[in-house]
Design an enzyme around this catalytic site. Structure first.
Site, PDB file in Angstrom:
ATOM      1  CE  LYS A  23     -28.218   7.669 -19.457  1.00  0.00           C
ATOM      2  NZ  LYS A  23     -27.572   6.627 -18.657  1.00  0.00           N
ATOM      3  CG  ASN A  24     -24.743   5.844 -20.981  1.00  0.00           C
ATOM      4  OD1 ASN A  24     -25.097   6.391 -19.924  1.00  0.00           O
ATOM      5  ND2 ASN A  24     -25.434   4.874 -21.540  1.00  0.00           N
ATOM      6  CB  CYS A 118     -33.912   2.978 -12.515  1.00  0.00           C
ATOM      7  SG  CYS A 118     -32.802   2.380 -13.793  1.00  0.00           S
ATOM      8  NE  ARG A 123     -26.203  -2.636 -15.137  1.00  0.00           N
ATOM      9  CZ  ARG A 123     -26.690  -1.425 -15.312  1.00  0.00           C
ATOM     10  NH1 ARG A 123     -27.841  -1.094 -14.779  1.00  0.00           N
ATOM     11  NH2 ARG A 123     -26.021  -0.540 -16.030  1.00  0.00           N
ATOM     12  CG  ASP A 307     -28.981   1.627 -23.227  1.00  0.00           C
ATOM     13  OD1 ASP A 307     -29.350   0.878 -22.314  1.00  0.00           O
ATOM     14  OD2 ASP A 307     -27.831   2.111 -23.285  1.00  0.00           O
ATOM     15  NE  ARG A 400     -31.409   8.029 -13.152  1.00  0.00           N
ATOM     16  CZ  ARG A 400     -30.976   7.222 -12.209  1.00  0.00           C
ATOM     17  NH1 ARG A 400     -31.852   6.617 -11.439  1.00  0.00           N
ATOM     18  NH2 ARG A 400     -29.706   7.006 -12.029  1.00  0.00           N
TER      19      ARG A 400
HETATM   20  N1  EPU Z   1     -22.599  -7.080 -14.824  1.00  0.00           N
HETATM   21  C1  EPU Z   1     -22.310  -7.958 -13.835  1.00  0.00           C
HETATM   22  N2  EPU Z   1     -21.289  -7.673 -12.967  1.00  0.00           N
HETATM   23  C2  EPU Z   1     -20.584  -6.517 -13.068  1.00  0.00           C
HETATM   24  C3  EPU Z   1     -20.879  -5.608 -14.103  1.00  0.00           C
HETATM   25  C4  EPU Z   1     -21.910  -5.922 -14.971  1.00  0.00           C
HETATM   26  O1  EPU Z   1     -22.953  -8.996 -13.695  1.00  0.00           O
HETATM   27  O2  EPU Z   1     -19.675  -6.307 -12.252  1.00  0.00           O
HETATM   28  C5  EPU Z   1     -23.703  -7.385 -15.721  1.00  0.00           C
HETATM   29  C6  EPU Z   1     -24.860  -6.429 -15.583  1.00  0.00           C
HETATM   30  O3  EPU Z   1     -25.724  -6.813 -14.553  1.00  0.00           O
HETATM   31  C7  EPU Z   1     -25.502  -6.478 -16.959  1.00  0.00           C
HETATM   32  C8  EPU Z   1     -24.323  -6.753 -17.897  1.00  0.00           C
HETATM   33  O4  EPU Z   1     -23.249  -7.237 -17.061  1.00  0.00           O
HETATM   34  O5  EPU Z   1     -26.394  -7.554 -17.013  1.00  0.00           O
HETATM   35  C9  EPU Z   1     -23.817  -5.598 -18.688  1.00  0.00           C
HETATM   36  O6  EPU Z   1     -23.622  -4.517 -17.829  1.00  0.00           O
HETATM   37  P1  EPU Z   1     -22.585  -3.360 -18.131  1.00  0.00           P
HETATM   38  O7  EPU Z   1     -21.568  -3.366 -17.036  1.00  0.00           O
HETATM   39  O8  EPU Z   1     -22.101  -3.409 -19.539  1.00  0.00           O
HETATM   40  O9  EPU Z   1     -23.530  -2.115 -17.982  1.00  0.00           O
HETATM   41  P2  EPU Z   1     -23.077  -0.734 -17.463  1.00  0.00           P
HETATM   42  O10 EPU Z   1     -21.726  -0.433 -17.941  1.00  0.00           O
HETATM   43  O11 EPU Z   1     -23.351  -0.624 -16.026  1.00  0.00           O
HETATM   44  C10 EPU Z   1     -23.749   0.785 -19.472  1.00  0.00           C
HETATM   45  C11 EPU Z   1     -24.721   1.901 -19.672  1.00  0.00           C
HETATM   46  C12 EPU Z   1     -26.125   1.343 -19.710  1.00  0.00           C
HETATM   47  C13 EPU Z   1     -26.211   0.324 -20.846  1.00  0.00           C
HETATM   48  C14 EPU Z   1     -25.172  -0.789 -20.617  1.00  0.00           C
HETATM   49  C15 EPU Z   1     -25.130  -1.822 -21.701  1.00  0.00           C
HETATM   50  C16 EPU Z   1     -23.644   3.728 -18.537  1.00  0.00           C
HETATM   51  C17 EPU Z   1     -23.665   4.704 -17.412  1.00  0.00           C
HETATM   52  N3  EPU Z   1     -24.618   2.831 -18.563  1.00  0.00           N
HETATM   53  O12 EPU Z   1     -24.101   0.213 -18.214  1.00  0.00           O
HETATM   54  O13 EPU Z   1     -26.971   2.431 -19.998  1.00  0.00           O
HETATM   55  O14 EPU Z   1     -27.506  -0.240 -20.863  1.00  0.00           O
HETATM   56  O15 EPU Z   1     -23.863  -0.178 -20.510  1.00  0.00           O
HETATM   57  O16 EPU Z   1     -24.828  -1.232 -22.909  1.00  0.00           O
HETATM   58  O17 EPU Z   1     -22.789   3.794 -19.408  1.00  0.00           O
HETATM   59  C18 EPU Z   1     -28.984   3.637 -19.976  1.00  0.00           C
HETATM   60  O18 EPU Z   1     -28.356   4.566 -20.516  1.00  0.00           O
HETATM   61  O19 EPU Z   1     -30.222   3.623 -19.871  1.00  0.00           O
HETATM   62  C19 EPU Z   1     -28.229   2.513 -19.448  1.00  0.00           C
HETATM   63  C20 EPU Z   1     -28.740   1.669 -18.557  1.00  0.00           C
END
Ligand code: EPU
Length: 422
Positions: A23-24, A118, A123, A307, A400
Site C-alpha cells: 500500500k505505502n 483515520c 497529523r 505499523d 484500508r
Molecule cells: N510529522 C509531523 N509533521 C509533518 C510530517 C510528519 O509532525 O509534517 C510527524 C507525524 O505526526 C508522525 C511522524 O512525524 O508523528 C512520522 O510521520 P511520517 O511523516 O513519517 O508518516 P507518514 O509518512 O505520513 C507513513 C506511512 C504510515 C507509517 C509512517 C511511519 C504512508 C502512506 N503512510 O506515514 O503508514 O505509519 O509512515 O512509518 O506511507 C499505515 O500504513 O497504517 C500507516 C499509517
C-alpha cells in the site's frame, strides 16, 4: 454500509498466505504518474480502499486510468489533467499530500484541504510546508485549507528536523522537476523509498542515495513513462507472521521480502518463536514452549516499524513476563489497548507513548471497535486467541490496508464472517 467481523476464539490456522503489493508504495507511485505525460504501468497494486481512493482522485483530475487486469493498471496523465483536486476525497486520506509536489511542478499552483484519514492520519504537515516554502512556493493558509503557488520549484538543501516517510517521498517527487539540485538530509530509509527512486530513475530522474539518510536529486526538464512493480507489503507479511505465532499455528507466508523486517525476526527469535526464513517466504511453526516477554521501541526503518506495534502488542499479551511497548512515532497509536482491556487484558498505560503489562493474559471474546488500520487487524488477532466469539466493528478501517482479508484468512482455516450492521 457499516460492517463488522464476527470471529471465533481459540483458533489455529494452517496453510499458506500470499502477500499483496505494498500500500505505502502504491500510494506514492500513483501520484508520481503526474510527473510525466507519458503512459505509466503499475503492477502488483493492492486492491484496497486507500489505493482505490487515490486512483479515483487521479481520474477526477483527468487522468486516463485503465485496469488491465487485477492489480495491474496503466495510468496516463496527459494534457487533460487539471489541478482542481476533489476536496472531500483529498481530505479523507493522508497520502493525498503526495499529489501536491507533482501538481506544483506541472501547474505552479494547487489548492487543497488538510489531508486526513483515520485518527492517526490527521497529523501535522508543517514539514511539508517548510520545505515547499524553501523551494520558492508561496503558501496561504485559510482555516484548514492551503493555497500554494510558485513560478518554478527550486532545488534546496533540506534537513528534516524529524524523519518523515511521506515527507521524504514528497521532496523526492518535487525535486525531480525542480531547477537545480535538491539534497535531502536525515531522510527516511524505508524500502518503499528506495523502490520509488528506482522507478523514477528508470523514467529519467537523477536520484542518488535513496535508502540512506542523504539523498541527492538533480532536477531534469522532463520525465518519461515508467513500468513499476510494487514490492510485497512488509507490514502485511509481518502481520501474518505475528498472527501465526500468536495463534501457535503452522503458517507459510509467500511472495514476501523477509529481509525488510529484520528486527521483527530478531524479537521473535528472542521470544522463542519457531520460524524459518527464505529469500521470499516465511514459515511459522507451532511450539509447545512458553514465549518470553519483550520490550519494543518503535523507530523509523530499519527499527521496529510502528505499523506492526499493535499486532505485536497483542502477541506480547500471550508471553510470560513484563513487557514494555514504547510507541515513539505517534501520539494516538496505543489507545486500542482500551479494547484489549475490555477483552480481559491488564495493560497499564503510563502515558500516550508507553504501556506496560505482565503476561500471559487470558483474553475473552467481546464487542470492540477498530480505531485504525493496524489496531484493527491487531484486534482480529486478539479475537482469534480469545476465549469465545468477538465482534469487531469499523471494519472499513481494516479494509484500508488489507485486501479481501477475511476470505484470505478463511483459506487458512480462520473462522471469521463479515456481517452488515443495519
Ligand atoms: N510529522 C509531523 N509533521 C509533518 C510530517 C510528519 O509532525 O509534517 C510527524 C507525524 O505526526 C508522525 C511522524 O512525524 O508523528 C512520522 O510521520 P511520517 O511523516 O513519517 O508518516 P507518514 O509518512 O505520513 C507513513 C506511512 C504510515 C507509517 C509512517 C511511519 C504512508 C502512506 N503512510 O506515514 O503508514 O505509519 O509512515 O512509518 O506511507 C499505515 O500504513 O497504517 C500507516 C499509517
Amino acid at each position: 454500509m457499516q460492517e463488522k467481523f464476527i470471529i471465533k476464539g481459540k483458533q489455529k490456522l494452517d496453510g499458506t498466505l500470499s502477500v499483496s503489493g505494498t500500500k505505502n508504495e502504491a500510494l506514492k507511485v500513483i501520484p508520481a504518474c503526474l510527473l510525466t505525460q507519458e503512459k505509466c504501468v503499475a503492477k502488483n497494486i493492492p486492491d484496497i480502499v486507500d489505493v482505490r481512493a487515490m486512483l479515483d482522485i487521479l481520474k477526477d483530475i483527468g487522468a486516463d486510468v485503465k485496469k488491465i487486469e487485477d492489480h495491474h493498471f496503466e495510468i496516463t496523465c496527459g494534457k487533460s489533467i487539471t489541478n482542481k483536486l476533489p476536496e472531500a476525497k483529498v481530505a479523507a486520506q493522508r497520502a493525498s499530500i503526495m499529489l501536491v509536489g507533482p501538481l506544483l511542478a506541472r501547474f505552479g499552483e494547487v489548492s487543497f484541504p488538510h489531508p486526513g484519514g483515520c485518527v492517526i492520519g490527521k497529523r501535522p504537515i508543517d514539514l511539508f510546508l517548510e520545505f515547499y516554502k524553501q523551494m520558492g512556493v508561496s503558501i496561504a493558509v485559510h482555516d484548514s485549507h492551503y493555497q500554494m503557488s510558485v513560478d518554478k520549484l527550486q532545488g534546496i538543501d533540506y534537513i528534516f528536523p524529524r524523519v518523515s516517510v511521506t515527507g521524504t517521498e514528497s521532496l523526492i517527487l518535487a525535486g525531480c522537476l525542480a531547477e537545480g539540485e535538491t539534497i535531502i538530509r536525515n531522510a527516511a530509509m524505508e524500502p518503499e523509498i528506495e523502490a520509488l527512486a528506482e522507478i523514477l530513475n528508470d523514467a529519467g530522474a537523477k536520484i542518488i542515495g535513496a535508502g540512506t539518510p542523504t539523498i541527492s536529486i538533480k532536477g531534469v526538464a522532463k520525465l518519461n513513462g515508467f513500468n513499476a512493480v510494487m514490492l510485497p507489503d512488509r507490514i502485511e507479511c509481518g502481520t501474518f507472521a505475528i498472527m501465526g505465532v500468536a495463534t501457535n499455528s503452522h503458517l507459510k507466508i509467500e511472495n514476501c521480502r523477509p529481509d525488510h523486517l529484520g528486527i521483527l525476526w530478531s524479537h521473535l527469535e528472542k521470544m522463542g518463536a519457531k520460524f524459518k526464513l527464505s529469500e521470499d517466504s516465511v514459515e511459522i511453526l507451532p511450539t509447545d514452549k512458553p514465549l518470553k516477554a519483550q520490550d519494543i521501541h518503535t523507530h523509523e526503518y530499519p527499527g521496529f516499524v510502528t505499523d506492526l506495534q499493535a499486532p505485536f502488542t497483542v502477541l506480547l499479551t500471550q508471553t510470560t513476563g513484563m513487557s514494555l511497548v514504547h510507541e515513539t512515532i505517534y501520539e494516538g497509536r496505543l489507545f486500542y489497548v482500551d479494547a484489549l482491556n475490555t477483552m480481559g487484558g491488564k495493560i497499564i498505560m503510563c502515558d500516550p507513548h508507553r504501556v506496560v503489562f505482565d503476561g500471559p493474559m487470558h483474553l475473552y471474546g467481546r464487542k470492540v471497535v477498530s480505531p485504525d488500520i493496524r489496531a484493527g487487524i491487531a484486534l482480529v488477532i486478539a479475537a482469534m486467541i480469545a476465549e469465545g466469539d468477538s465482534e469487531i466493528s469499523n471494519v472499513h478501517l481494516i479494509d484500508r490496508g488489507y485486501e479481501n482479508i477475511e476470505e484470505r484468512l478463511k483459506a487458512v482455516g480462520a473462522e471469521i464472517e463479515r456481517v452488515s450492521i443495519c
